[in-house]
Enzyme design. Structure first.
Site, PDB file in Angstrom:
ATOM      1  N   GLU A 226       0.856  -1.194   0.000  1.00 40.10           N
ATOM      2  CA  GLU A 226       0.000   0.000   0.000  1.00 40.10           C
ATOM      3  C   GLU A 226       0.891   1.243   0.000  1.00 40.10           C
ATOM      4  OE1 GLU A 226      -3.224   0.208   2.861  1.00 40.10           O
ATOM      5  OE2 GLU A 226      -3.376   2.365   2.640  1.00 40.10           O
ATOM      6  N   ARG A 304      -7.420   2.706  13.325  1.00 37.20           N
ATOM      7  CA  ARG A 304      -8.321   1.563  13.161  1.00 37.20           C
ATOM      8  C   ARG A 304      -8.275   0.643  14.383  1.00 37.20           C
ATOM      9  NH1 ARG A 304     -11.621  -0.663   9.142  1.00 37.20           N
ATOM     10  NH2 ARG A 304     -11.060   0.737   7.448  1.00 37.20           N
ATOM     11  N   GLU A 706     -10.540  -8.152   4.211  1.00 39.29           N
ATOM     12  CA  GLU A 706      -9.827  -8.200   5.488  1.00 39.29           C
ATOM     13  C   GLU A 706     -10.544  -8.932   6.619  1.00 39.29           C
ATOM     14  OE1 GLU A 706      -9.390  -3.871   5.000  1.00 39.29           O
ATOM     15  OE2 GLU A 706      -7.469  -4.147   6.007  1.00 39.29           O
TER      16      GLU A 706
HETATM   17  N1  MTE Z   1      -6.191 -11.501  -1.266  1.00 36.40           N
HETATM   18  C1  MTE Z   1      -5.151 -11.862  -2.048  1.00 36.40           C
HETATM   19  N2  MTE Z   1      -5.228 -13.004  -2.743  1.00 36.40           N
HETATM   20  N3  MTE Z   1      -4.020 -11.102  -2.124  1.00 36.40           N
HETATM   21  C2  MTE Z   1      -3.889  -9.940  -1.401  1.00 36.40           C
HETATM   22  O1  MTE Z   1      -2.870  -9.262  -1.481  1.00 36.40           O
HETATM   23  N4  MTE Z   1      -4.938  -8.387   0.200  1.00 36.40           N
HETATM   24  C3  MTE Z   1      -5.918  -8.251   1.270  1.00 36.40           C
HETATM   25  C4  MTE Z   1      -7.289  -8.718   0.807  1.00 36.40           C
HETATM   26  N5  MTE Z   1      -7.200 -10.015   0.198  1.00 36.40           N
HETATM   27  C5  MTE Z   1      -4.989  -9.529  -0.560  1.00 36.40           C
HETATM   28  C6  MTE Z   1      -6.136 -10.352  -0.548  1.00 36.40           C
HETATM   29  C7  MTE Z   1      -6.032  -6.886   1.765  1.00 36.40           C
HETATM   30  S1  MTE Z   1      -4.941  -6.335   2.921  1.00 36.40           S
HETATM   31  C8  MTE Z   1      -7.027  -6.056   1.344  1.00 36.40           C
HETATM   32  S2  MTE Z   1      -7.208  -4.499   1.968  1.00 36.40           S
HETATM   33  C9  MTE Z   1      -7.976  -6.462   0.312  1.00 36.40           C
HETATM   34  O2  MTE Z   1      -7.763  -7.786  -0.153  1.00 36.40           O
HETATM   35  C10 MTE Z   1      -7.839  -5.493  -0.859  1.00 36.40           C
HETATM   36  O3  MTE Z   1      -8.681  -5.817  -1.898  1.00 36.40           O
HETATM   37  P1  MTE Z   1     -10.237  -5.429  -1.888  1.00 36.40           P
HETATM   38  O4  MTE Z   1     -10.337  -4.025  -1.410  1.00 36.40           O
HETATM   39  O5  MTE Z   1     -10.624  -5.607  -3.291  1.00 36.40           O
HETATM   40  O6  MTE Z   1     -10.904  -6.387  -0.955  1.00 36.40           O
HETATM   41  N1  HPA Z   2      -7.526   0.922   5.674  1.00 39.80           N
HETATM   42  C1  HPA Z   2      -6.554   0.542   4.840  1.00 39.80           C
HETATM   43  N2  HPA Z   2      -5.686   1.351   4.330  1.00 39.80           N
HETATM   44  C2  HPA Z   2      -5.761   2.627   4.667  1.00 39.80           C
HETATM   45  C3  HPA Z   2      -6.741   3.091   5.535  1.00 39.80           C
HETATM   46  C4  HPA Z   2      -7.674   2.191   6.070  1.00 39.80           C
HETATM   47  O1  HPA Z   2      -8.583   2.527   6.844  1.00 39.80           O
HETATM   48  N3  HPA Z   2      -6.545   4.400   5.693  1.00 39.80           N
HETATM   49  C5  HPA Z   2      -5.476   4.711   4.941  1.00 39.80           C
HETATM   50  N4  HPA Z   2      -4.998   3.651   4.311  1.00 39.80           N
HETATM   51 MO1  MOS Z   3      -5.233  -3.835   3.156  1.00 43.60          MO
HETATM   52  S1  MOS Z   3      -4.138  -3.847   4.874  1.00 43.60           S
HETATM   53  O1  MOS Z   3      -6.107  -2.379   3.611  1.00 43.60           O
HETATM   54  O2  MOS Z   3      -4.067  -3.331   2.032  1.00 43.60           O
END
Ligand code: MTE
Ligand code: HPA
Ligand code: MOS
Length: 763
Positions: A226, A304, A706
């Site tokens: 990120e 958070r 998550e």
């Molecule tokens: N799933 C896979 N296969 N690979 C990833 O890197 N990242 C996780 C989750 N699932 C991740 C994953 C994290 S930290 C987040 S915030 C969300 O996917 C991000 O994707 P989304 O916002 O589309 O759920």
């Molecule tokens: N979640 C994940 N990533 C972020 C956030 C959050 O709430 N705020 C800033 N980056």
């Molecule tokens: Mo997920 S820790 O918000 O990339």
């Protein structure tokens, strides 16, 4: 619908950063990083390295034209060290060579003279020395001070949770090449293309429009890309700017592990007060977040933790304070759950502790305090469309909790050297970036003359199935088959000013923007059809790629319709924009409505501990999850499975170790153990909570990325209960991960003479 990436992945055809064919003349980068955690740099001698044939250039902070700064929330992070080293692995110089091998040889020839300085690795020590990233934050509701008097039972204690290495299969990396007029094009393995673009512009001293960041997909990010993909992107861009050559850097695993930050370890204190009938009347906690050497995302992660400090419980009097503590570790960063898991662990520890002191099951306390519709969270938002009670009750009933408990009791009475333990882990997770301004997104849709469709969004595919969901959104809105739709790479020149793909909100934000763009295009096409059929817009529909007039199929199919519109000079491109409504947060008051909605879930974890060896197996994780109206079962169930296993890894076996000099000891896969096929639950059952879904979720399908990680927390408490079943003299500890070594020590721990620290039963 199957994940559109599956076939490419299985055949090895999917393109990751290291698969991008390199251009002629490409040079290879390698960071020379700090060999200690805290020191003043007296001299670095590059002369021997520079003399190596094939070595092109070694860049230091002195070569930077713009600013030597990549910090995002706070500007406290130099790209390359100047006079001082702040963590072991901090980049000092960038070696550029004709091959990676030569760069590695050159690195060995660099020598450094240092004046070592004292190292802090412990967040409590940092707090005591007032080394804070930012002032502490406190969320407060009711009045804990006056509530303690009304409590029948009060317990206090401390907890520790360790960090976690992201271990994305694809390591960090980037590839940059100069284009015309001093511009740079860069491919980056990042969750935040705009973040990389912004940082490059700043460091190179050029405007953002001269930087084009392109992302095909990531081999996993999990939060680790990120903010922390930025440094590598900026480094190769810097070298491309100076040398006017394509520059590639794809990190080796051990370099990645050493130089990048991880999940934040937390050291926390809690105080919980209950009434005689087990209602939690008051809860206080103090969190010490080990932020590492610079802010990175730590303040947001910290926030958070506070938001999720009471998990899925309703507590009338709450006061929770969090300190972001500056230490000499690599800056810790986002990791699935983003501080939420760290906060929830403390709450569950407090409940577990209270239950054990009172000689009851944790679930007796949990059940009594589950959130209800209309209850207020400590941050002011009310629980609306709250499925907490439903998800709790469904889990216990569907999986027959009494039967599970009975089976465990029977097993434990019949087995001397194997003991089973069980824990219930509810999860309530807020969806939206806690920083309100980040909650918006855009999508660019082109309908080409032949009827095929190209979609760009600001979202990054990292294995979570985003691209498939985006295809589904476009299919539904335009009534098209999947073959007509292509998802383009994520590119800052097509979709600008993106928030990172994070906070589980990517599909919601980008999907809603895409919906909006598709709706607008469909409106134009319907107008075209109405005009040609001499009908009214309201009579026209498009179904299965055909135009219907007054519910009667016409001879205008999708391709013909697009042709007609094109010849009518209708714009077949649209840019959709979406900003989450309703949400706001007032940091001065620490109150507001930060989340679009909450995701609810509950899980039962059963483990078996081998009481001779200290090893354990996860027998089962049985859960009920609030998916809303699930739009893609294989993808969403995959997210649950991956999240659960990743959470179990964090809680049980993944042990990050730094020595007191700040050197990472768990620096490879031989010393850092993550779950493998043998350590996943033998049984993992997912049940949908039947609900009507949430209007702010994409197609009413709630965010799923998550939340499931936090079910893994149940493994800690289940193991603890099994240890307790074997050794009644075991004193409860809340010090994750619960490694087999710790289990073994616990199994054979002797009675302590003194009463357990902090045990205090009033009256
Ligand atoms: N799933 C896979 N296969 N690979 C990833 O890197 N990242 C996780 C989750 N699932 C991740 C994953 C994290 S930290 C987040 S915030 C969300 O996917 C991000 O994707 P989304 O916002 O589309 O759920
Ligand atoms: N979640 C994940 N990533 C972020 C956030 C959050 O709430 N705020 C800033 N980056
Ligand atoms: Mo997920 S820790 O918000 O990339």
């Amino acid at each position: 619908m199957k994940n559109i990436d599956s076939i490419g992945h299985v055949r090895g055809e999917s393109i990751y950063l290291d698969d991008i064919p390199v251009r002629t003349g490409t040079l290879y980068a390698l960071v020379y990083d700090a060999p200690c955690a805290h020191a003043r740099i007296k001299n670095v001698d590059y002369s021997k390295a520079e003399a190596l044939p094939g070595l092109v250039r070694i860049l230091t902070h002195r070569d930077i034209v713009g600013e030597n700064e990549i910090g995002n929330i706070f500007q406290d992070e130099p790209l390359l060290a100047e006079d001082e080293i702040h963590f072991w692995g901090m980049p000092i110089a960038l070696i550029i060579a004709e091959s990676e091998y030569i760069a590695r040889q050159a690195k060995k020839l660099i020598s450094i003279e240092l004046e070592e300085l004292p190292v802090i690795t412990d967040p409590r020590e940092a707090r005591a020395k007032n080394k804070l990233i930012a002032p502490p934050r406190t969320f407060k509701m009711g009045d804990t001070n006056s509530a303690w008097a009304a409590c029948e039972y009060i317990f206090e204690g401390t907890t520790e949770t360790n960090g976690q290495e992201h271990l994305y299969i694809e390591t960090q990396g980037a590839y940059a090449y100069p284009t015309e007029h001093g511009s740079i094009r860069i491919s980056s393995s990042t969750q935040g293309p705009t973040q990389v673009q912004k940082a490059i512009a700043k460091v190179l001293g050029i405007p953002m429009h001269k930087v084009e960041v392109d992302v095909t997909r990531l081999g996993g990010g999990f939060g680790g890309k990120e903010d922390q993909a930025t440094a590598w992107g900026v480094l190769v861009a810097l070298a491309a700017q100076i040398l006017k050559k394509p520059i590639k850097y794809s990190l080796h695993r051990m370099d990645d592990m050493r130089m990048t930050g991880k999940r934040h370890p937390y050291s926390s204190d809690y105080k919980i007060g209950l009434s005689k009938d087990l209602k939690i009347l008051a809860y206080e906690a103090t969190f010490h977040q080990n932020a590492g050497a610079s802010a990175d995302l730590s303040p947001a992660v910290l926030e958070r933790t506070l938001f999720h400090a009471t998990n899925m419980y309703s507590v009338p009097n709450v006061e929770v304070t969090a300190y972001s503590c500056r230490t000499h570790l690599p800056p810790n960063t986002a990791f699935r759950g983003f501080g939420g898991p760290q906060g929830m662990f403390v709450m569950e520890a407090a409940i577990s502790r209270a239950a054990n002191e009172l000689g009851i099951a944790a679930r007796d306390i949990q059940a009594r305090n589950i959130l209800q519709e209309g209850d207020e969270f400590p941050y002011g938002q009310k629980a609306e469309k709250c499925h907490a009670q439903k998800v709790w009750n469904t889990t216990l009933k569907h999986y027959n909790i009494e039967e599970i408990e009975q089976e465990i009791a029977t097993f434990n009475s019949e087995n001397k050297y194997y003991k089973k333990g069980m824990a219930i882990m509810p999860v309530c997770f807020g969806i939206s970036f806690t920083n309100t301004p980040m909650n918006h997104a855009r999508a660019l849709v082109h309908i080409y003359q032949d009827g095929s469709v190209g979609i760009s969004t600001g979202g990054v595919e990292m294995g979570q199935g985003l691209n498939t969901k985006m295809v589904q959104v476009a299919m539904a809105e335009l009534s098209l088959s999947a073959q007509r739709i292509k998802i383009e790479t994520t590119n800052t020149t097509r979709v600008a000013n993106t928030s990172p793909s994070a906070a589980s909100a990517t599909a919601d934000l980008n999907g809603k923007a895409l919906e909006q763009a598709c709706k607008e295009l469909k409106k134009r096409l319907i107008e075209t059809a109405a005009k040609h059929l001499k009908s009214d817009n309201s009579n026209i529909t498009i179904e299965n790629e055909f135009v219907f007039n007054n519910n009667k199929k016409t001879d205008i199919d999708w391709e013909k319709l697009v042709q007609l519109a094109f010849l009518d000079r209708v714009c077949l491109t649209e840019n959709g924009h979406y900003a989450t409504p309703v949400i706001y947060f007032d940091k001065a008051k620490e109150k507001g409505h930060p989340f679009a909605y909450h995701v609810y879930g509950n899980s039962i974890t059963v483990v078996t501990v081998d009481c001779l060896r200290g090893r354990y197996e996860i027998d089962a994780v049985k859960l009920v999850h609030d998916f809303g109206k699930k739009m893609n079962t294989p993808i969403d169930d995959g997210q649950i499975e991956g999240g659960v296993v990743q959470g179990i890894g964090w809680m049980t076996m993944e042990e990050i170790l730094y020595n007191d000099k700040g050197k990472l000891l768990s620096n490879a896969l031989s010393t850092y153990k993550i779950p493998d096929i043998y350590s996943v639950p033998k049984e993992l059952i997912i049940k949908n909570l039947e609900t009507e879904g949430h209007p702010l979720a994409i197609r009413k399908s709630k965010a799923v990325g998550e939340p499931p990680l936090m079910y893994g927390i149940g493994a800690y408490f289940a193991i603890q209960n099994a240890v307790k079943a074997f050794n009644p003299n075991y004193t409860l500890k809340y010090d994750a991960p619960f490694t087999p070594e710790k289990v073994l020590m616990g199994l054979y721990e002797k009675v302590e003479k003194e009463a357990p620290v902090g045990a205090e039963i009033l009256n």
